[in-house]
Design a protein around this motif. Structure first.
Motif, PDB file in Angstrom:
ATOM      1  N   PRO A 125      -1.028   0.237  -1.001  1.00  0.00           N
ATOM      2  CA  PRO A 125      -1.049   0.494  -2.448  1.00  0.00           C
ATOM      3  C   PRO A 125       0.307   0.323  -3.124  1.00  0.00           C
ATOM      4  O   PRO A 125       0.366   0.165  -4.347  1.00  0.00           O
ATOM      5  CB  PRO A 125      -1.538   1.949  -2.530  1.00  0.00           C
ATOM      6  CG  PRO A 125      -1.197   2.546  -1.195  1.00  0.00           C
ATOM      7  CD  PRO A 125      -1.361   1.442  -0.210  1.00  0.00           C
ATOM      8  N   ASP A 126       1.388   0.337  -2.352  1.00  0.00           N
ATOM      9  CA  ASP A 126       2.714   0.194  -2.951  1.00  0.00           C
ATOM     10  C   ASP A 126       3.166  -1.265  -3.070  1.00  0.00           C
ATOM     11  O   ASP A 126       4.280  -1.526  -3.526  1.00  0.00           O
ATOM     12  CB  ASP A 126       3.743   0.964  -2.114  1.00  0.00           C
ATOM     13  CG  ASP A 126       3.501   2.460  -2.132  1.00  0.00           C
ATOM     14  OD1 ASP A 126       2.993   2.966  -3.161  1.00  0.00           O
ATOM     15  OD2 ASP A 126       3.800   3.134  -1.134  1.00  0.00           O
ATOM     16  N   ASP A 136      -9.618  -4.708  -1.164  1.00  0.00           N
ATOM     17  CA  ASP A 136      -9.633  -3.961   0.097  1.00  0.00           C
ATOM     18  C   ASP A 136      -8.257  -3.993   0.762  1.00  0.00           C
ATOM     19  O   ASP A 136      -7.778  -2.975   1.284  1.00  0.00           O
ATOM     20  CB  ASP A 136     -10.680  -4.558   1.047  1.00  0.00           C
ATOM     21  CG  ASP A 136     -12.104  -4.249   0.610  1.00  0.00           C
ATOM     22  OD1 ASP A 136     -12.285  -3.374  -0.256  1.00  0.00           O
ATOM     23  OD2 ASP A 136     -13.038  -4.891   1.134  1.00  0.00           O
ATOM     24  N   ALA A 137      -7.633  -5.161   0.754  1.00  0.00           N
ATOM     25  CA  ALA A 137      -6.294  -5.281   1.355  1.00  0.00           C
ATOM     26  C   ALA A 137      -5.284  -4.434   0.592  1.00  0.00           C
ATOM     27  O   ALA A 137      -4.395  -3.808   1.196  1.00  0.00           O
ATOM     28  CB  ALA A 137      -5.856  -6.746   1.367  1.00  0.00           C
ATOM     29  N   ARG A 138      -5.418  -4.398  -0.711  1.00  0.00           N
ATOM     30  CA  ARG A 138      -4.496  -3.608  -1.539  1.00  0.00           C
ATOM     31  C   ARG A 138      -4.638  -2.105  -1.254  1.00  0.00           C
ATOM     32  O   ARG A 138      -3.644  -1.359  -1.296  1.00  0.00           O
ATOM     33  CB  ARG A 138      -4.761  -3.898  -3.016  1.00  0.00           C
ATOM     34  CG  ARG A 138      -3.959  -3.044  -3.991  1.00  0.00           C
ATOM     35  CD  ARG A 138      -2.454  -3.291  -3.859  1.00  0.00           C
ATOM     36  NE  ARG A 138      -1.700  -2.442  -4.731  1.00  0.00           N
ATOM     37  CZ  ARG A 138      -1.429  -2.715  -6.014  1.00  0.00           C
ATOM     38  NH1 ARG A 138      -1.896  -3.829  -6.576  1.00  0.00           N
ATOM     39  NH2 ARG A 138      -0.716  -1.899  -6.744  1.00  0.00           N
ATOM     40  N   LEU A 174       4.421  -6.382   5.286  1.00  0.00           N
ATOM     41  CA  LEU A 174       5.820  -6.814   5.287  1.00  0.00           C
ATOM     42  C   LEU A 174       6.386  -6.897   3.874  1.00  0.00           C
ATOM     43  O   LEU A 174       7.582  -6.648   3.663  1.00  0.00           O
ATOM     44  CB  LEU A 174       5.958  -8.165   5.994  1.00  0.00           C
ATOM     45  CG  LEU A 174       5.850  -8.116   7.517  1.00  0.00           C
ATOM     46  CD1 LEU A 174       5.829  -9.513   8.085  1.00  0.00           C
ATOM     47  CD2 LEU A 174       7.011  -7.319   8.116  1.00  0.00           C
ATOM     48  N   ALA A 175       5.545  -7.258   2.910  1.00  0.00           N
ATOM     49  CA  ALA A 175       6.004  -7.302   1.523  1.00  0.00           C
ATOM     50  C   ALA A 175       6.469  -5.928   1.061  1.00  0.00           C
ATOM     51  O   ALA A 175       7.499  -5.785   0.385  1.00  0.00           O
ATOM     52  CB  ALA A 175       4.895  -7.827   0.616  1.00  0.00           C
ATOM     53  N   VAL A 176       5.710  -4.895   1.429  1.00  0.00           N
ATOM     54  CA  VAL A 176       6.122  -3.523   1.083  1.00  0.00           C
ATOM     55  C   VAL A 176       7.422  -3.168   1.805  1.00  0.00           C
ATOM     56  O   VAL A 176       8.366  -2.632   1.212  1.00  0.00           O
ATOM     57  CB  VAL A 176       5.005  -2.526   1.438  1.00  0.00           C
ATOM     58  CG1 VAL A 176       5.506  -1.090   1.283  1.00  0.00           C
ATOM     59  CG2 VAL A 176       3.785  -2.762   0.568  1.00  0.00           C
TER      60      VAL A 176
END
Length: 380
Positions: A137-138, A131-133, A108-110
């Motif tokens: 990646p954006d 791992d979450a990143r 949701l942040a992306v």
């Protein structure tokens, strides 16, 4: 704190809706919000209030309008609610140990172009965040290192090289380092403003020493963020601090009063309840543990009862015990009438706010409006 002086407690009780419900005094709320923002501004530090106290997007928007840079949340699901509510800069002040726990938050942040700061205090946490990143990646993501300054809940030991090891791991994983954060929650057990102020000074000294260690290890951009209402109220913001994150200050409660940090006329949150029975032992009200919680205070505080109830003429009653839907008022000298209203000032406003779907914002003229407790039930 003397609970028997009626003048300090008495406020109008307006019988315009079914009980029990949370009432927030609009004027007191605004005064509390402005006072802490002024303190941050005067010290030249960023302000990122913790919203776990009120869980309200409406209140958070007011905090941002007054100058807050963003908000602090307790759990990923709280962050999701606040991103959906329009907040675009969030710190998740809870350790990540599973990548899955923040997957929806980062997604949701992306989608909404929100900035996220996570915390880590172990190498396992760094790996989970990395791992979450990889899945998002954006995402505008950074990671702060949590420091244990005395509460002994989570955080690296500031007297070891743990912080340097974690900072190096963040760099190796390509994660942006956001500095150091702490929570001096043990200040709640200190008992008085002078002792709390000393804890604030100790916290600042520990954080600055660790900052110097990290800077010597070539982590030169290492801001310091501290957060607790007691230390924010009892002490000036120490030199070298870059950000403060108090939460309870917005509403306050009896714990703040008992610690000598707040006056009764600053308590913005109360619960309006109705007397449903009176007997030779107690007056019984329609607010029990499912409304008031059974919390006697955070981090080392322990009140004798579950709050103070005040009737229309200013008589005060200790809430001696709770069942799920009933409160038991001690009334040795005066018994309120069945059907009458009482205003309850709770021990811990954060725990009470989390019990309800909505709160009533009451203005000085008596008119009121309802707002959602936006992140109610967000505990994962």
């Amino acid at each position: 704190m003397d609970i028997n002086t009626a003048e300090q407690w008495q406020r109008p009780l307006i019988d315009d809706r079914l009980t029990p419900y949370i009432e927030v005094d609009a004027a007191r709320l605004e005064q509390n919000l402005q006072q802490m923002q002024r303190k941050a501004d005067a010290a030249g530090v960023a302000f990122r209030p913790h919203i776990k106290t009120h869980k309200s997007v409406w209140i958070a928007r007011r905090q941002l309008a007054l100058g807050a840079r963003g908000v602090t949340v307790s759990k990923p699901s709280e962050g999701v609610s606040f991103i959906l509510g329009g907040i675009r800069d969030l710190l998740l002040a809870y350790p990540v140990v599973q990548a899955q726990s923040v997957a929806e938050l980062l997604r949701l942040a992306v989608q909404h172009q929100a900035k996220i700061t996570l915390i880590a205090d172990t190498l396992q946490g760094v790996a989970a965040i990395a791992d979450a990143r990889q899945q998002q990646p954006d995402c505008d993501l950074s990671v702060a290192i949590k420091v244990d300054v005395g509460l002994h809940r989570i955080g690296v030991n500031p007297h070891t090289d743990q912080a340097v090891v974690i900072a190096q791991a963040l760099r190796e994983k390509g994660l942006r380092f956001a500095g150091l954060i702490s929570h001096a929650g043990h200040a709640y057990g200190a008992g008085n403003p002078a002792a709390i102020a000393e804890i604030a000074h100790q916290e600042a000294a520990l954080m600055q020493q660790l900052q110097a260690t990290l800077q010597a290890a070539v982590f030169t951009d290492c801001p310091i963020s501290v957060g607790s209402t007691p230390t924010a109220l009892a002490a000036n913001v120490a030199p070298g601090i870059d950000e403060i994150r108090p939460g309870n200050y917005a509403l306050l409660d009896l714990t703040a009063c008992r610690l000598g940090l707040s006056r009764v006329d600053q308590l913005a949150l109360s619960v309006i309840s109705r007397v449903v029975a009176v007997n030779e032992h107690f007056a019984i009200i329609d607010a029990g543990s499912k409304m008031l919680s059974s919390d006697k205070g955070p981090h080392g505080t322990n009140a004798s009862g579950f709050g103070i109830a005040v009737d229309a003429i200013g008589k005060t009653y200790e809430i001696a015990k709770l069942s799920e839907e009933h409160g038991f008022l001690l009334c040795p000298q005066h018994r309120p009438e069945v059907g009458s209203l009482v205003r309850i000032f709770p021990n811990h406003s954060c725990a009470v706010m989390a019990q309800s779907d909505a709160f009533i914002l009451r203005h000085e003229q008596g008119d009121a409006e309802q707002h959602a407790v936006s992140a109610r039930g967000n505990f994962i």
